[in-house]
Design a protein around this motif. Structure first.
Motif, PDB file in Angstrom:
ATOM      1  N   MET A   1      10.196  20.504 -17.111  1.00  0.00           N
ATOM      2  CA  MET A   1       9.629  20.054 -15.845  1.00  0.00           C
ATOM      3  C   MET A   1       8.572  18.998 -16.143  1.00  0.00           C
ATOM      4  N   ILE A   2       8.681  17.869 -15.480  1.00  0.00           N
ATOM      5  CA  ILE A   2       7.717  16.784 -15.639  1.00  0.00           C
ATOM      6  C   ILE A   2       6.498  17.120 -14.788  1.00  0.00           C
ATOM      7  N   PRO A   3       5.297  17.034 -15.352  1.00  0.00           N
ATOM      8  CA  PRO A   3       4.091  17.340 -14.581  1.00  0.00           C
ATOM      9  C   PRO A   3       3.980  16.435 -13.359  1.00  0.00           C
ATOM     10  N   GLY A   4       3.390  16.985 -12.320  1.00  0.00           N
ATOM     11  CA  GLY A   4       3.195  16.242 -11.093  1.00  0.00           C
ATOM     12  C   GLY A   4       2.298  17.007 -10.155  1.00  0.00           C
ATOM     13  N   ILE A   5       2.405  16.714  -8.890  1.00  0.00           N
ATOM     14  CA  ILE A   5       1.584  17.349  -7.866  1.00  0.00           C
ATOM     15  C   ILE A   5       2.453  18.321  -7.081  1.00  0.00           C
ATOM     16  N   ALA A   6       1.953  19.541  -6.918  1.00  0.00           N
ATOM     17  CA  ALA A   6       2.688  20.575  -6.185  1.00  0.00           C
ATOM     18  C   ALA A   6       2.537  20.330  -4.684  1.00  0.00           C
ATOM     19  N   ILE A   7       3.661  20.279  -4.006  1.00  0.00           N
ATOM     20  CA  ILE A   7       3.700  20.041  -2.561  1.00  0.00           C
ATOM     21  C   ILE A   7       4.620  21.074  -1.926  1.00  0.00           C
ATOM     22  N   ALA A   8       4.182  21.655  -0.817  1.00  0.00           N
ATOM     23  CA  ALA A   8       5.027  22.590  -0.069  1.00  0.00           C
ATOM     24  C   ALA A   8       5.916  21.796   0.883  1.00  0.00           C
ATOM     25  N   MET A   9       7.213  22.007   0.757  1.00  0.00           N
ATOM     26  CA  MET A   9       8.190  21.371   1.646  1.00  0.00           C
ATOM     27  C   MET A   9       9.317  22.362   1.876  1.00  0.00           C
ATOM     28  N   GLY A  10       9.712  22.527   3.115  1.00  0.00           N
ATOM     29  CA  GLY A  10      10.842  23.392   3.425  1.00  0.00           C
ATOM     30  C   GLY A  10      10.649  24.838   2.994  1.00  0.00           C
ATOM     31  N   GLY A  11       9.402  25.323   3.036  1.00  0.00           N
ATOM     32  CA  GLY A  11       9.135  26.714   2.695  1.00  0.00           C
ATOM     33  C   GLY A  11       9.124  27.007   1.202  1.00  0.00           C
ATOM     34  N   GLU A  43      14.334   4.047  12.066  1.00  0.00           N
ATOM     35  CA  GLU A  43      15.343   4.555  11.136  1.00  0.00           C
ATOM     36  C   GLU A  43      15.197   3.955   9.742  1.00  0.00           C
ATOM     37  N   ASP A  44      14.875   2.666   9.683  1.00  0.00           N
ATOM     38  CA  ASP A  44      14.733   2.016   8.379  1.00  0.00           C
ATOM     39  C   ASP A  44      13.601   2.630   7.573  1.00  0.00           C
ATOM     40  N   GLU A  45      12.446   2.839   8.220  1.00  0.00           N
ATOM     41  CA  GLU A  45      11.303   3.425   7.518  1.00  0.00           C
ATOM     42  C   GLU A  45      11.586   4.857   7.076  1.00  0.00           C
ATOM     43  N   ILE A  46      12.281   5.610   7.904  1.00  0.00           N
ATOM     44  CA  ILE A  46      12.635   6.986   7.532  1.00  0.00           C
ATOM     45  C   ILE A  46      13.571   6.980   6.330  1.00  0.00           C
ATOM     46  N   ALA A  67      19.333  12.638   1.637  1.00  0.00           N
ATOM     47  CA  ALA A  67      19.679  13.493   2.785  1.00  0.00           C
ATOM     48  C   ALA A  67      18.963  14.846   2.686  1.00  0.00           C
ATOM     49  N   ASN A  68      18.887  15.409   1.463  1.00  0.00           N
ATOM     50  CA  ASN A  68      18.141  16.657   1.275  1.00  0.00           C
ATOM     51  C   ASN A  68      16.675  16.458   1.635  1.00  0.00           C
ATOM     52  N   VAL A  69      16.120  15.344   1.190  1.00  0.00           N
ATOM     53  CA  VAL A  69      14.704  15.057   1.439  1.00  0.00           C
ATOM     54  C   VAL A  69      14.434  14.980   2.937  1.00  0.00           C
ATOM     55  N   GLU A  70      15.343  14.388   3.690  1.00  0.00           N
ATOM     56  CA  GLU A  70      15.144  14.276   5.133  1.00  0.00           C
ATOM     57  C   GLU A  70      15.107  15.643   5.813  1.00  0.00           C
ATOM     58  N   GLU A  71      15.653  16.669   5.159  1.00  0.00           N
ATOM     59  CA  GLU A  71      15.578  18.031   5.681  1.00  0.00           C
ATOM     60  C   GLU A  71      14.294  18.736   5.259  1.00  0.00           C
ATOM     61  N   LEU A  72      13.616  18.223   4.233  1.00  0.00           N
ATOM     62  CA  LEU A  72      12.402  18.853   3.707  1.00  0.00           C
ATOM     63  C   LEU A  72      11.120  18.220   4.242  1.00  0.00           C
ATOM     64  N   VAL A  73      11.145  16.915   4.415  1.00  0.00           N
ATOM     65  CA  VAL A  73       9.948  16.180   4.814  1.00  0.00           C
ATOM     66  C   VAL A  73       9.914  16.058   6.331  1.00  0.00           C
ATOM     67  N   ASP A  74       8.719  16.258   6.880  1.00  0.00           N
ATOM     68  CA  ASP A  74       8.530  16.085   8.320  1.00  0.00           C
ATOM     69  C   ASP A  74       7.230  15.320   8.535  1.00  0.00           C
ATOM     70  N   LEU A  75       6.887  15.038   9.769  1.00  0.00           N
ATOM     71  CA  LEU A  75       5.667  14.278  10.032  1.00  0.00           C
ATOM     72  C   LEU A  75       4.414  15.041   9.624  1.00  0.00           C
ATOM     73  N   GLY A  76       4.526  16.353   9.470  1.00  0.00           N
ATOM     74  CA  GLY A  76       3.387  17.153   9.044  1.00  0.00           C
ATOM     75  C   GLY A  76       3.079  17.037   7.567  1.00  0.00           C
ATOM     76  N   ASN A  77       4.072  16.711   6.738  1.00  0.00           N
ATOM     77  CA  ASN A  77       3.831  16.641   5.298  1.00  0.00           C
ATOM     78  C   ASN A  77       4.187  15.281   4.680  1.00  0.00           C
ATOM     79  N   ALA A  78       4.699  14.354   5.470  1.00  0.00           N
ATOM     80  CA  ALA A  78       5.168  13.069   4.938  1.00  0.00           C
ATOM     81  C   ALA A  78       4.058  12.288   4.249  1.00  0.00           C
ATOM     82  N   ARG A  79       2.884  12.217   4.861  1.00  0.00           N
ATOM     83  CA  ARG A  79       1.776  11.473   4.247  1.00  0.00           C
ATOM     84  C   ARG A  79       1.369  12.093   2.919  1.00  0.00           C
ATOM     85  N   GLU A  80       1.288  13.416   2.892  1.00  0.00           N
ATOM     86  CA  GLU A  80       0.890  14.122   1.679  1.00  0.00           C
ATOM     87  C   GLU A  80       1.905  13.891   0.554  1.00  0.00           C
ATOM     88  N   VAL A  81       3.181  13.937   0.891  1.00  0.00           N
ATOM     89  CA  VAL A  81       4.229  13.739  -0.114  1.00  0.00           C
ATOM     90  C   VAL A  81       4.176  12.317  -0.661  1.00  0.00           C
TER      91      VAL A  81
END
Length: 124
Positions: A1-11, A43-46, A67-81
């Motif tokens: 696993m490559i180190p990074g920042i832990a983010i909650a997405m999709g539970g 749509e382009d920005e999304i 396509a998977n990412v579009e199911e995980l990211v929402d307006l509540g976490n998009a900025r953080e991600v």
């Protein structure tokens, strides 16, 4: 696993690593397209956001797709991600002021950020 920042997405918690130099070079024009993340995004920005997040996540999760990412990211976490990707890649989000806490929680570090005292302040 490559180190990074832990983010909650999709539970679930995901470790978002920085972009590689190759990914950064390829995605830089698209990163510039994202002036703001809001309900006014088109749509382009999304699609661009999904592509950028999928590129970063693919380093730790090779099976992930935009396509998977579009199911995980929402307006509540998009900025953080996005902030986790940009900050982890050595870029700063526009509007980030010095001392603003980083998004998410770096793996292996405390989740709080403290600033050093100002240079003109004597410390005991």
């Amino acid at each position: 696993m490559i180190p990074g920042i832990a983010i909650a997405m999709g539970g679930r918690e995901w470790v978002v690593p920085p972009l590689t130099l190759r990914q950064l070079r390829q995605l830089l024009p698209k990163l510039r397209q994202l002036s703001a993340i809001s309900a006014a995004m088109g749509e382009d920005e999304i699609a661009v956001l999904g592509e950028i997040v999928a590129a970063a996540l693919s380093r730790n999760y090779p099976e992930i797709t935009a396509a998977n990412v579009e199911e995980l990211v929402d307006l509540g976490n998009a900025r953080e991600v996005l902030a986790a990707i940009l900050e982890g890649s050595g870029l700063r989000r526009q509007g980030n002021s010095p001392g603003e806490a980083a998004a998410g929680r770096p793996i292996g570090e405390a989740s709080t950020v403290s600033s050093p005292p100002p240079a003109d302040t004597a410390t005991p």
